[in-house]
Design a protein around this motif. Structure first.
Motif, PDB file in Angstrom:
ATOM      1  N   VAL A 134      10.434  63.676  78.868  1.00 60.14           N
ATOM      2  CA  VAL A 134      11.885  63.672  78.649  1.00 60.14           C
ATOM      3  C   VAL A 134      12.567  64.849  79.344  1.00 60.14           C
ATOM      4  O   VAL A 134      13.665  64.704  79.879  1.00 60.14           O
ATOM      5  N   HIS A 135      11.938  65.986  79.351  1.00 57.19           N
ATOM      6  CA  HIS A 135      12.544  67.196  79.927  1.00 57.19           C
ATOM      7  C   HIS A 135      11.940  67.565  81.285  1.00 57.19           C
ATOM      8  O   HIS A 135      12.197  68.656  81.794  1.00 57.19           O
ATOM      9  N   ALA A 136      11.180  66.657  81.892  1.00 54.43           N
ATOM     10  CA  ALA A 136      10.464  66.956  83.136  1.00 54.43           C
ATOM     11  C   ALA A 136      11.397  67.262  84.309  1.00 54.43           C
ATOM     12  O   ALA A 136      10.998  67.975  85.227  1.00 54.43           O
ATOM     13  N   HIS A 137      12.603  66.747  84.304  1.00 48.55           N
ATOM     14  CA  HIS A 137      13.529  66.983  85.420  1.00 48.55           C
ATOM     15  C   HIS A 137      13.979  68.436  85.497  1.00 48.55           C
ATOM     16  O   HIS A 137      14.386  68.904  86.548  1.00 48.55           O
ATOM     17  N   GLY A 138      13.934  69.169  84.379  1.00 46.27           N
ATOM     18  CA  GLY A 138      14.085  70.619  84.378  1.00 46.27           C
ATOM     19  C   GLY A 138      15.466  71.223  84.384  1.00 46.27           C
ATOM     20  O   GLY A 138      15.587  72.422  84.197  1.00 46.27           O
ATOM     21  N   HIS A 139      16.530  70.482  84.598  1.00 43.89           N
ATOM     22  CA  HIS A 139      17.870  71.068  84.681  1.00 43.89           C
ATOM     23  C   HIS A 139      18.747  70.595  83.523  1.00 43.89           C
ATOM     24  O   HIS A 139      18.807  69.400  83.250  1.00 43.89           O
ATOM     25  N   TYR A 140      19.436  71.530  82.906  1.00 36.22           N
ATOM     26  CA  TYR A 140      20.431  71.216  81.882  1.00 36.22           C
ATOM     27  C   TYR A 140      21.623  72.128  82.056  1.00 36.22           C
ATOM     28  O   TYR A 140      21.512  73.236  82.577  1.00 36.22           O
ATOM     29  N   ASP A 141      22.769  71.664  81.585  1.00 37.00           N
ATOM     30  CA  ASP A 141      23.948  72.520  81.520  1.00 37.00           C
ATOM     31  C   ASP A 141      23.882  73.398  80.281  1.00 37.00           C
ATOM     32  O   ASP A 141      24.288  74.554  80.302  1.00 37.00           O
ATOM     33  N   ILE A 142      23.361  72.841  79.202  1.00 30.99           N
ATOM     34  CA  ILE A 142      23.219  73.549  77.934  1.00 30.99           C
ATOM     35  C   ILE A 142      22.076  72.897  77.165  1.00 30.99           C
ATOM     36  O   ILE A 142      21.815  71.712  77.334  1.00 30.99           O
ATOM     37  N   GLU A 143      21.388  73.700  76.342  1.00 31.07           N
ATOM     38  CA  GLU A 143      20.288  73.171  75.533  1.00 31.07           C
ATOM     39  C   GLU A 143      20.488  73.543  74.077  1.00 31.07           C
ATOM     40  O   GLU A 143      21.099  74.573  73.771  1.00 31.07           O
ATOM     41  N   CYS A 144      19.970  72.699  73.206  1.00 32.96           N
ATOM     42  CA  CYS A 144      20.015  72.931  71.768  1.00 32.96           C
ATOM     43  C   CYS A 144      18.610  72.726  71.204  1.00 32.96           C
ATOM     44  O   CYS A 144      17.900  71.826  71.646  1.00 32.96           O
ATOM     45  N   ASP A 145      18.252  73.525  70.237  1.00 37.96           N
ATOM     46  CA  ASP A 145      16.973  73.383  69.541  1.00 37.96           C
ATOM     47  C   ASP A 145      17.282  73.000  68.098  1.00 37.96           C
ATOM     48  O   ASP A 145      17.722  73.835  67.309  1.00 37.96           O
ATOM     49  N   THR A 146      17.055  71.736  67.770  1.00 40.36           N
ATOM     50  CA  THR A 146      17.381  71.257  66.427  1.00 40.36           C
ATOM     51  C   THR A 146      16.355  71.673  65.383  1.00 40.36           C
ATOM     52  O   THR A 146      16.561  71.422  64.200  1.00 40.36           O
ATOM     53  N   GLY A 147      15.293  72.319  65.829  1.00 42.37           N
ATOM     54  CA  GLY A 147      14.348  72.891  64.876  1.00 42.37           C
ATOM     55  C   GLY A 147      14.836  74.250  64.384  1.00 42.37           C
ATOM     56  O   GLY A 147      14.448  74.706  63.314  1.00 42.37           O
ATOM     57  N   ALA A 148      15.713  74.893  65.163  1.00 37.65           N
ATOM     58  CA  ALA A 148      16.214  76.224  64.827  1.00 37.65           C
ATOM     59  C   ALA A 148      17.686  76.230  64.420  1.00 37.65           C
ATOM     60  O   ALA A 148      18.142  77.184  63.790  1.00 37.65           O
ATOM     61  N   ALA A 149      18.427  75.190  64.779  1.00 36.31           N
ATOM     62  CA  ALA A 149      19.856  75.139  64.485  1.00 36.31           C
ATOM     63  C   ALA A 149      20.214  73.777  63.891  1.00 36.31           C
ATOM     64  O   ALA A 149      19.593  72.761  64.227  1.00 36.31           O
TER      65      ALA A 149
END
Length: 186
Positions: A134-149
């Motif tokens: 799912v994240h193999a393409h490597g580029h994001y504008d912003i990321e969220c971690d739903t395990g921490a937030a």
């Protein structure tokens, strides 16, 4: 604008979208890919090869529905799983890259497995199988971690990011990096 939430099954995309839509301050359509799959009827006796074709057509139709809404001047929040490279390539050819905010929705594997088990409507191990792809393409504008937030915290981060999003966007960088591959596909 297309706010594109990408993450594994059970990563919290729908929960973030539920918190995000009321705080965006503009009209948005919410298009979760699960809704498109739920609209489809599929014969029980469909073989694996036939099912693969039906699923790919569903994804392609979903991408075109998102592109159509955006082309009509509508804002869209998309809930997606880029677990197959062709899905990203298809979106890159259809969406105006500068109008896409690509959001990586991450979650630690133990939490994904707990959520998956609690939901009971996903095959066991689905999120684990998707995680690396799912994240193999490597580029994001912003990321969220739903395990921490919380979903509400992630939604506020995304909303607050929108007015100051950098250029080129992640979609612009991805499209530029994959232009040769996309040319071969057309």
């Amino acid at each position: 604008m297309i706010i594109f939430l990408n993450g594994t099954s059970s990563s919290g995309k729908s929960s973030i979208a539920g918190e995000l839509l009321p705080i965006l301050g503009d009209t948005y359509f919410y298009l979760p890919v699960d809704a498109f799959h739920a609209m489809r009827t599929t014969p029980a006796d469909l073989g694996p090869d036939q099912l693969k074709v039906v699923l790919e057509r569903t994804w392609r139709g979903f991408h075109r529905a998102v592109a159509g809404l955006a082309a009509g001047g509508n804002n869209v929040v998309v809930d997606h799983v880029l677990s197959e490279p062709w899905r990203l390539l298809d979106c890159l050819t259809l969406f105006t890259p500068e109008d896409v905010v690509l959001v990586g929705v991450r979650c630690p594997l133990p939490e994904l497995e707990r959520r998956e088990q609690r939901r009971g409507d996903r095959p066991a191990g689905l999120a684990a199988r998707q995680l690396d792809r799912v994240h193999a393409h490597g580029h994001y504008d912003i990321e969220c971690d739903t395990g921490a937030a919380s979903p509400a915290d992630c939604a506020r981060r995304i909303r607050d990011f929108l007015p100051r999003r950098p250029r080129p966007t992640a979609f612009e960088r991805l499209k530029s990096a994959r232009s040769d591959e996309m040319a071969r596909r057309t």
